[in-house]
Write a protein that holds these residues in place. Structure first.
Motif, short mmCIF file in Angstrom:
data_model
loop_
_atom_site.label_atom_id
_atom_site.label_comp_id
_atom_site.label_asym_id
_atom_site.label_seq_id
_atom_site.Cartn_x
_atom_site.Cartn_y
_atom_site.Cartn_z
N ARG A 80 0.80 -1.22 0.00
CA ARG A 80 0.00 0.00 0.00
C ARG A 80 0.83 1.27 0.00
N GLY A 81 2.15 1.12 -0.18
CA GLY A 81 2.99 2.30 -0.32
C GLY A 81 3.67 2.71 0.97
N PRO A 82 4.47 3.77 0.88
CA PRO A 82 5.22 4.22 2.05
C PRO A 82 4.28 4.66 3.17
N ASN A 83 4.72 4.42 4.39
CA ASN A 83 3.99 4.80 5.61
C ASN A 83 2.65 4.08 5.77
N GLN A 84 2.45 2.98 5.05
CA GLN A 84 1.24 2.18 5.22
C GLN A 84 1.63 0.71 5.32
#
Length: 103
Positions: A80-84
């Protein structure tokens, strides 16, 4: 503490939390019970997909366990991408059963 409030607190403490029962894909949600094609339509193709066939067991009235069939299990992962956190989805016979996040 009043008996009614005390009972309510006990019930809430015993209730399972279902914080991971949905997955947001953009502005759309998927949840257990959705079909694999519905999830792909909302979230796109997963980054990884693994398929296996698992036995289904039942216990008869005498306490003996035996195999009664099998189900196809698919495990999908969405990055789900960075920081997730990554989302891990489990499908049984094409129906979403569970959503977990890598915490």
């Amino acid at each position: 503490m009043r008996p009614a409030l005390s009972t309510l607190c006990l019930l809430l403490a015993a209730a399972p939390l279902h914080a991971d029962s949905t997955l947001r894909c953009g502005n759309l949600l998927v949840q257990p019970g959705d079909s694999a094609s519905h999830v792909i339509g909302r979230c796109g193709a997963p980054q990884t997909r693994a398929t296996s066939v698992e036995p289904v067991f039942a216990t008869n009235r005498h306490g003996r366990t035996h195999q009664v069939g099998s189900i196809e299990v698919q495990r999908w992962t969405y990055d789900r991408g960075p920081n997730q956190f990554n989302a891990r989805l489990r499908f049984e016979d094409g129906t979403l059963q569970r959503i977990d996040f890598d915490y």
